[in-house]
Design an enzyme around this catalytic site. Structure first.
Site, short mmCIF file in Angstrom:
data_model
loop_
_atom_site.label_atom_id
_atom_site.label_comp_id
_atom_site.label_asym_id
_atom_site.label_seq_id
_atom_site.Cartn_x
_atom_site.Cartn_y
_atom_site.Cartn_z
N LEU A 159 0.80 -1.22 -0.05
CA LEU A 159 0.15 0.12 -0.14
C LEU A 159 0.81 1.30 -0.05
O LEU A 159 1.87 1.48 0.66
CB LEU A 159 -0.96 -0.30 1.31
CG LEU A 159 -1.92 -1.28 1.44
CD1 LEU A 159 -2.65 -1.08 2.63
CD2 LEU A 159 -2.66 -1.42 0.08
N HIS A 160 0.41 2.16 -0.70
CA HIS A 160 0.85 3.62 -0.85
C HIS A 160 -0.15 4.60 -0.52
O HIS A 160 -1.13 4.17 -0.28
CB HIS A 160 1.55 3.80 -2.11
CG HIS A 160 0.99 3.47 -3.42
ND1 HIS A 160 -0.27 4.06 -3.61
CD2 HIS A 160 1.09 2.82 -4.39
CE1 HIS A 160 -0.73 3.83 -4.72
NE2 HIS A 160 -0.26 2.66 -5.24
N HIS A 169 -3.57 4.38 -2.31
CA HIS A 169 -4.43 3.34 -1.71
C HIS A 169 -5.10 3.76 -0.62
O HIS A 169 -6.30 4.02 -0.24
CB HIS A 169 -3.97 1.98 -1.23
CG HIS A 169 -3.40 1.32 -2.39
ND1 HIS A 169 -1.90 1.13 -2.36
CD2 HIS A 169 -3.70 0.56 -3.41
CE1 HIS A 169 -1.41 0.37 -3.39
NE2 HIS A 169 -2.71 -0.20 -4.10
N GLN A 207 -10.26 0.24 -15.70
CA GLN A 207 -10.87 -0.86 -14.66
C GLN A 207 -12.08 -0.08 -14.11
O GLN A 207 -13.10 -0.85 -13.88
CB GLN A 207 -9.83 -1.10 -13.64
CG GLN A 207 -10.21 -1.64 -12.31
CD GLN A 207 -9.11 -1.99 -11.68
OE1 GLN A 207 -8.34 -3.08 -11.68
NE2 GLN A 207 -8.75 -1.13 -10.52
N VAL A 254 -3.29 9.90 -7.16
CA VAL A 254 -2.54 10.45 -6.15
C VAL A 254 -1.08 10.20 -6.76
O VAL A 254 -0.65 9.29 -7.31
CB VAL A 254 -2.47 9.77 -4.58
CG1 VAL A 254 -1.36 10.49 -3.80
CG2 VAL A 254 -3.85 10.16 -4.24
N SER A 267 2.57 4.08 -7.56
CA SER A 267 2.34 2.76 -8.01
C SER A 267 3.23 1.75 -7.12
O SER A 267 4.28 2.11 -6.96
CB SER A 267 2.40 2.48 -9.62
OG SER A 267 2.47 1.23 -9.76
N SER A 268 2.48 0.64 -7.01
CA SER A 268 3.56 -0.23 -6.37
C SER A 268 4.65 -0.85 -7.20
O SER A 268 5.64 -1.46 -6.53
CB SER A 268 2.55 -1.55 -5.64
OG SER A 268 1.32 -1.20 -5.18
N ARG A 269 4.35 -0.55 -8.42
CA ARG A 269 5.42 -1.09 -9.42
C ARG A 269 6.65 0.02 -9.65
O ARG A 269 7.59 -0.40 -10.17
CB ARG A 269 4.80 -1.30 -10.86
CG ARG A 269 3.90 -2.58 -10.85
CD ARG A 269 3.36 -3.06 -12.01
NE ARG A 269 2.82 -4.32 -11.94
CZ ARG A 269 1.61 -4.58 -12.17
NH1 ARG A 269 0.64 -3.65 -12.19
NH2 ARG A 269 1.11 -5.94 -12.10
#
Ligand code: AMP
Length: 307
Positions: free
Chosen positions: A38-39, A42, A158, A181, A190-192
């Site tokens: 999470l960042h 989220h 999505q 954000v 992004s988690s990536r």
């Protein structure tokens, strides 16, 4: 803050436990589905859910069915304890952390297919992705029974897919959309992003700069989708470490690629490879629509297509 009761956060790994705890929540229940790591993006969804609802459920599940065979399922970042700490601090009431076998019994044979609006953009580059997304989200809705579910603009297609699924299959809930954000330099969280080395990280904000440049050109009167696409392409091409997978200017409800100039809202979206990362971003035009109200009214919302 709407909620009057502050409960201790509960964590459930089984569907039966979620249903039992959910039955104790009355009135409005917000759901925030995530894949963890999470960042602040989220947590903005969690914050909105906490502000709007009497109880909030978050889910953490790296859904194998939405990853293609050559994608990053096995490397996808996982940090459960840190995620649970952040969700507890944010005021979440229940976190559902199923294992793949809880979500997909070995003999499962059912999936949700959303057609047409998944043909282009991410759908064209990730075959089967939206089938995996729609199926897991339908299951999460049935398991957690939210009154409102929260999704990020970051994954705009999505949102369009989930909103259409909710309408077509008559799920009794609302979809809320929260703006993307960003880091201070514009890179969408992004988690990536953690796949990027320092040099790649420095190159990545070209994606946001290109979206902004196209937005400014639109505000100056440009309505030709090809001209906006070309402007973005030229800016990405000028960055040696970045390669665009696709650049799309589409209708934000049908997701059809636009060919003719129009004054109706447009969704600019693109995916760019920077080193090992495939980075996704988007912007609605006019730029004034990139707010919670603008997104709620426009993105995937068939009632507001001619604003
Ligand atoms: P994920 O964990 O990547 O599946 O994302 C979970 C939810 O968070 C999705 O609804 C995403 O669209 C949303 N999200 C991811 N990144 C951002 C961001 N930078 N800003 C806002 N929402 C985001």
């Amino acid at each position: 803050m709407k909620r009057k009761i502050k409960r201790d956060m509960q964590v459930a790994e089984t569907i039966a436990d979620v249903r039992r705890i959910r039955a104790g929540f009355d009135q409005s229940v917000g759901l925030v589905p995530t894949m963890g790591a999470l960042h602040a993006g989220h947590l903005a969804l969690v914050k909105a859910a906490c502000a709007d609802n009497d109880a909030v459920i978050a889910t953490i599940f790296v859904n194998p069915t939405q990853f293609g065979p050559n994608e990053d399922l096995s490397n996808y970042p996982r940090d459960l304890q840190r995620d649970l700490d952040s969700l507890e601090a944010a005021g979440v009431d229940l976190v559902f952390t199923p294992t793949p076998d809880v979500m997909y019994p070995t003999d499962h044979v059912t999936a949700v297919e959303v057609r047409e609006i998944t043909d282009g953009q991410e759908g064209a580059h990730r075959p089967g992705h939206f089938r995996g997304v729609a199926t897991v989200v339908a299951k999460l809705f049935n398991i957690t029974q939210p009154t409102t579910a929260y999704f990020g603009q970051k994954d705009a297609q999505q949102v369009v897919v989930i909103r259409r699924m909710v309408r077509d299959l008559d799920f009794p809930l609302d979809i809320a959309v929260c703006p993307t954000v960003r880091e201070a330099d514009g890179l969408a969280l992004s988690s990536r992003n953690r796949y990027l080395n320092a040099e790649e990280r420095a190159a990545a904000p070209v994606i946001y700069r290109a979206l902004q440049a196209a937005g400014e050109r639109y505000e100056a009167g440009e309505r030709d989708p090809a001209a906006l696409r070309d402007l973005i392409q030229a800016m990405i091409d000028a960055e040696a470490l970045a390669t665009a997978d696709y650049i799309s200017v589409a209708d934000p409800v049908s997701m059809a690629e636009l060919q003719e100039a129009t004054n109706h809202p447009m969704l600019l979206s693109l995916t760019v490879r920077v080193g090992p990362a495939r980075l996704l971003d988007n912007s609605l035009l006019p730029l004034s629509l990139n707010t919670r109200t603008g997104l709620d009214d426009t993105l995937g919302n068939p009632h507001a297509r001619h604003l």
